[in-house]
Enzyme design. Structure first.
Site, PDB file in Angstrom:
ATOM      1  N   ASP A  16      55.669  -2.293  -1.660  1.00  0.00           N
ATOM      2  CA  ASP A  16      56.981  -2.945  -1.797  1.00  0.00           C
ATOM      3  C   ASP A  16      57.163  -3.759  -3.084  1.00  0.00           C
ATOM      4  OD1 ASP A  16      57.234  -1.893   0.733  1.00  0.00           O
ATOM      5  OD2 ASP A  16      57.218  -3.813   1.762  1.00  0.00           O
ATOM      6  N   LYS A  20      59.055   3.325   4.133  1.00  0.00           N
ATOM      7  CA  LYS A  20      58.791   2.724   5.436  1.00  0.00           C
ATOM      8  C   LYS A  20      59.980   1.879   5.866  1.00  0.00           C
ATOM      9  CE  LYS A  20      56.277  -1.388   3.849  1.00  0.00           C
ATOM     10  NZ  LYS A  20      57.204  -2.433   4.282  1.00  0.00           N
ATOM     11  N   CYS A  64      54.233  -7.677   4.715  1.00  0.00           N
ATOM     12  CA  CYS A  64      53.869  -6.258   4.618  1.00  0.00           C
ATOM     13  C   CYS A  64      52.438  -6.038   4.138  1.00  0.00           C
ATOM     14  CB  CYS A  64      54.878  -5.525   3.741  1.00  0.00           C
ATOM     15  SG  CYS A  64      56.547  -5.612   4.443  1.00  0.00           S
TER      16      CYS A  64
END
Length: 181
Positions: A9, A85, A118
């Protein structure tokens, strides 16, 4: 032991003027770029994780906007795997586990954003799936959090989550330690 780099990310919204600016994302992004360059130079597998969600009802709704794009510091090459995701855990409802198994990967070098969400969720899941995990702490970024009307500074959040991961789930290193010849 076959090793892959997992960049989680590292997206524009976490940088200056983004929708969810983190503490020192530029430093983390620059260190992630150093790792990425080393993996590319050594022709080692690289996996980019991108959090998107087209589900407005999701608590993790992130629409596909320029802010959700992977930051230019770590832009994927055509031969590098990109996994989309919808949840903090990069394994949940994705093909990440199958991809890693098919590639014969046993060890993951993990970095990205956000450390407390995450990166943490993915590292714990990876360990549970039997991977050896290294988290590169200075290539991760987080933000101030709040609990009981008290602010926990990003630097403390970072240390807390990295130290918890280092306790059992991963070895936590700096980029300099990892890249040292």
């Amino acid at each position: 032991m076959k090793t892959a780099l997992v960049l989680i990310d590292i997206q524009n919204d976490y940088f200056k003027d983004g929708k969810m600016e983190l503490y020192n994302p530029e430093k983390a992004g620059d260190n992630a770029k150093l790792l990425l360059n080393a993996f590319r130079k050594n022709k080692m597998p690289v996996i980019h994780i991108q959090h998107l969600s087209t589900r407005p009802e999701s608590a993790f709704f992130i629409p596909q906007t320029p802010g959700a794009e992977i930051n230019e510091r770590v832009s994927p090459l055509n031969n590098e795997k990109i996994i989309i995701k919808h949840y903090p855990n990069s394994f949940r409802e994705t093909d990440l586990l199958d991809y890693l198994k098919n590639m014969g990967i046993e060890k993951l070098v993990i970095c990205g954003m956000m450390t407390h969400m995450c990166v943490d969720a993915t590292t714990r899941a990876a360990k549970d799936f039997g991977f050896e995990c290294l988290v590169i702490g200075d290539a991760c970024a987080t933000k101030d959090l709040e609990i009981n009307n008290e602010t926990v500074k990003a630097s403390e959040v970072q240390k807390s989550f990295l130290s918890a991961l280092n306790y059992f789930y991963a070895s936590v290193l700096t980029s300099e330690q990892f890249l040292k010849p």
